[in-house]
Design a protein around this motif. Structure first.
Motif, mmCIF file in Angstrom:
data_model
loop_
_atom_site.group_PDB
_atom_site.id
_atom_site.type_symbol
_atom_site.label_atom_id
_atom_site.label_comp_id
_atom_site.label_asym_id
_atom_site.label_seq_id
_atom_site.Cartn_x
_atom_site.Cartn_y
_atom_site.Cartn_z
ATOM 1 N N ILE A 282 -33.015 -37.763 -40.021
ATOM 2 C CA ILE A 282 -32.178 -37.585 -41.025
ATOM 3 C C ILE A 282 -31.905 -39.078 -41.577
ATOM 4 N N VAL A 283 -31.694 -39.838 -40.635
ATOM 5 C CA VAL A 283 -31.059 -41.222 -41.061
ATOM 6 C C VAL A 283 -32.366 -42.242 -41.652
ATOM 7 N N LEU A 284 -33.584 -42.301 -40.924
ATOM 8 C CA LEU A 284 -34.328 -42.791 -41.238
ATOM 9 C C LEU A 284 -35.180 -42.288 -42.625
ATOM 10 N N ALA A 285 -35.454 -41.106 -42.640
ATOM 11 C CA ALA A 285 -35.985 -40.580 -43.845
ATOM 12 C C ALA A 285 -35.127 -40.725 -45.127
ATOM 13 N N GLY A 286 -33.838 -40.627 -44.871
ATOM 14 C CA GLY A 286 -32.954 -40.839 -45.927
ATOM 15 C C GLY A 286 -32.937 -42.416 -46.501
ATOM 16 N N LEU A 287 -32.853 -43.467 -45.586
ATOM 17 C CA LEU A 287 -32.936 -44.588 -46.153
ATOM 18 C C LEU A 287 -34.287 -44.864 -46.618
ATOM 19 N N ALA A 288 -35.208 -44.558 -46.055
ATOM 20 C CA ALA A 288 -36.582 -44.416 -46.721
ATOM 21 C C ALA A 288 -36.627 -44.058 -48.159
ATOM 22 N N ALA A 289 -36.477 -42.764 -48.091
ATOM 23 C CA ALA A 289 -36.429 -41.922 -49.582
ATOM 24 C C ALA A 289 -35.565 -42.657 -50.549
ATOM 25 N N GLY B 42 -43.828 -37.522 -36.495
ATOM 26 C CA GLY B 42 -44.643 -36.036 -37.159
ATOM 27 C C GLY B 42 -43.555 -35.561 -38.303
ATOM 28 N N ASN B 43 -42.359 -35.826 -38.151
ATOM 29 C CA ASN B 43 -41.471 -35.128 -39.270
ATOM 30 C C ASN B 43 -41.082 -36.114 -40.373
ATOM 31 N N LEU B 44 -41.303 -37.392 -40.072
ATOM 32 C CA LEU B 44 -40.713 -38.315 -41.274
ATOM 33 C C LEU B 44 -41.431 -38.036 -42.464
ATOM 34 N N SER B 45 -42.619 -37.780 -42.640
ATOM 35 C CA SER B 45 -43.548 -37.672 -43.760
ATOM 36 C C SER B 45 -42.744 -36.695 -44.789
ATOM 37 N N PHE B 46 -42.509 -35.585 -44.109
ATOM 38 C CA PHE B 46 -42.285 -34.103 -44.952
ATOM 39 C C PHE B 46 -40.728 -34.506 -45.160
ATOM 40 N N ALA B 47 -39.920 -34.944 -44.439
ATOM 41 C CA ALA B 47 -38.545 -35.300 -44.410
ATOM 42 C C ALA B 47 -38.221 -36.500 -45.896
ATOM 43 N N ILE B 48 -39.023 -37.340 -46.075
ATOM 44 C CA ILE B 48 -39.031 -38.276 -46.871
ATOM 45 C C ILE B 48 -39.523 -37.743 -48.172
ATOM 46 N N ILE B 49 -40.553 -36.968 -48.142
ATOM 47 C CA ILE B 49 -40.966 -36.112 -49.626
ATOM 48 C C ILE B 49 -39.820 -35.373 -50.058
ATOM 49 N N VAL B 50 -39.141 -34.556 -49.024
ATOM 50 C CA VAL B 50 -38.210 -33.599 -49.703
ATOM 51 C C VAL B 50 -36.883 -34.510 -50.284
ATOM 52 N N LEU B 51 -36.561 -35.436 -49.369
ATOM 53 C CA LEU B 51 -35.200 -36.210 -49.820
ATOM 54 C C LEU B 51 -35.640 -37.131 -51.215
ATOM 55 N N MET B 52 -36.860 -37.438 -51.281
ATOM 56 C CA MET B 52 -37.113 -38.372 -52.484
ATOM 57 C C MET B 52 -37.000 -37.360 -53.864
ATOM 58 N N GLY B 53 -37.573 -36.258 -53.800
ATOM 59 C CA GLY B 53 -37.258 -35.272 -54.882
ATOM 60 C C GLY B 53 -35.843 -34.957 -54.969
ATOM 61 N N PHE B 54 -35.118 -34.868 -54.430
ATOM 62 C CA PHE B 54 -33.491 -34.675 -54.557
ATOM 63 C C PHE B 54 -32.781 -36.063 -54.988
ATOM 64 N N ILE B 55 -33.072 -37.097 -54.270
ATOM 65 C CA ILE B 55 -32.464 -38.223 -54.593
ATOM 66 C C ILE B 55 -32.834 -38.592 -56.134
ATOM 67 N N VAL C 176 -33.670 -30.607 -44.446
ATOM 68 C CA VAL C 176 -34.564 -31.356 -43.640
ATOM 69 C C VAL C 176 -33.737 -31.336 -42.128
ATOM 70 N N GLY C 177 -32.680 -31.355 -41.803
ATOM 71 C CA GLY C 177 -32.197 -31.369 -40.614
ATOM 72 C C GLY C 177 -32.471 -30.041 -39.881
ATOM 73 N N ILE C 178 -32.458 -29.028 -40.657
ATOM 74 C CA ILE C 178 -32.426 -27.650 -39.873
ATOM 75 C C ILE C 178 -34.261 -27.569 -39.845
ATOM 76 N N PHE C 179 -35.078 -27.662 -40.557
ATOM 77 C CA PHE C 179 -36.437 -27.931 -40.457
ATOM 78 C C PHE C 179 -36.884 -28.675 -39.125
ATOM 79 N N THR C 180 -36.292 -29.921 -39.318
ATOM 80 C CA THR C 180 -36.728 -30.809 -38.234
ATOM 81 C C THR C 180 -36.311 -30.202 -36.807
ATOM 82 N N PHE C 181 -35.204 -29.769 -36.774
ATOM 83 C CA PHE C 181 -34.461 -29.378 -35.294
ATOM 84 C C PHE C 181 -35.548 -28.002 -34.882
ATOM 85 N N LEU C 182 -35.914 -26.988 -35.951
ATOM 86 C CA LEU C 182 -36.781 -25.864 -35.303
ATOM 87 C C LEU C 182 -38.009 -26.383 -35.014
ATOM 88 N N TRP C 183 -38.525 -27.434 -35.733
ATOM 89 C CA TRP C 183 -39.998 -27.863 -35.326
ATOM 90 C C TRP C 183 -40.047 -28.364 -34.239
#
Length: 288
Positions: free
Chosen positions: A91-98, A160-173, A210-217
């Motif tokens: 959440i933190v790394l992907a958020g900052l990167a996005a 393994g989860n960073l790419s998906f998280a960054i893409i999702v967060l970029m679309g929202f931000i 992002v947090g929910i999907f990352t936790f479940l994966w």
């Protein structure tokens, strides 16, 4: 008093709801079947797989055997620690990167974005061998230390989860108005303060998704755990289920009881947070 007008379903809507109901039934039934059979004696599961566990057919023997044979509690702790750390860091790394990718223009930005997209196309199966060799060279694989062992699983799961998280967060931000950030910058806010005080609260649905999907994966990632968790005292709950399945053989009672104990946390997370999943995935598309 005004009467509430009830809308009648058209024939097309009726068939749509009927099809969705049947689909939901086929999805829910296997889990219900597993739960019911977990309360039956192991010898009865194959003979009367579709009967209800009532009277003499009801037993807690499968769960008692599961707790006696393996350390379920320690496995739950390992799973929650690993998945919790992976989720927080992603959440933190992907958020900052996005945030940096959306709000800043810098040399190599297009190339970096292409690499993020490309990295999401590579399955973990194609990278696990070099990752294992790299971590083995670092001395964090099979050390006997519980924290180093957990770290050996946490690192590849984060990657393994960073790419998906960054893409999702970029679309929202990208859909958020920049006015608040500019005002905060004029007030003397630093970049990190703007991110944590403004961006994260505004993008809460997307971060929740992002947090929910990352936790479940992370929780369900048996493949990575099979490589790095070799000692039973370090097993996660999914790794433990695989061990039970391989040892129990035809003991279907023990197997279905273990499946129920693995699925319950995932089911609880989904039931209570499903609104955040849908909201987070769609909010970026309708805002702005």
């Amino acid at each position: 008093m005004n009467k509430i007008k009830r809308k009648k379903l058209s024939l097309g809507q009726f068939f749509i709801y009927l099809a969705l109901s049947l689909w939901a039934l086929t999805t829910i039934y296997p889990f219900v079947w597993v739960v019911l059979n977990s309360f039956k004696p192991k010898g009865l599961i194959r003979k009367e797989a579709f009967s209800l566990p009532i009277g003499d057919k009801f037993t807690l023997e499968n769960y008692v055997t599961a707790f006696r044979r393996v350390d379920i509690g320690a496995a739950y702790v390992n799973s929650l620690v690993i998945s919790g750390v992976v989720t927080a860091v992603v959440i933190v790394l992907a958020g900052l990167a996005a945030y940096a990718m959306v709000r800043y223009q810098f040399r190599g930005r297009t190339f970096l974005y292409s690499m993020i997209i490309a990295s999401s196309m590579f399955p973990i199966f194609s990278t696990i061998i070099p990752v294992f060799r790299m971590e083995n060279a670092w001395g964090i694989v099979n050390t006997g230390n519980i924290w180093l062992t957990r770290l050996s699983v946490i690192l590849p799961q984060i990657a393994g989860n960073l790419s998906f998280a960054i893409i999702v967060l970029m679309g929202f931000i990208r859909s958020l108005p920049i006015d608040l950030e500019e005002a905060a910058y004029l007030e003397g806010y630093s970049v990190f303060r703007i991110f944590f005080k403004i961006i994260m609260p505004l993008a809460r649905p997307s971060f929740a998704t992002v947090g929910i999907f990352t936790f479940l994966w992370s929780y369900n990632d048996l493949f990575t755990q099979m490589f790095f968790l070799r000692s039973k005292k370090f097993f996660t709950i999914t790794r433990l289920l695989n061990e039970i399945s391989s040892q129990a053989g035809t003991n279907y009672g023990l197997m279905v009881a273990a499946v129920v104990m693995v699925v319950i946390p995932v089911l609880v997370v989904y039931v209570f947070l499903q609104k955040n999943i849908i909201k987070g995935l769609t909010a970026g598309a309708v805002k702005g």
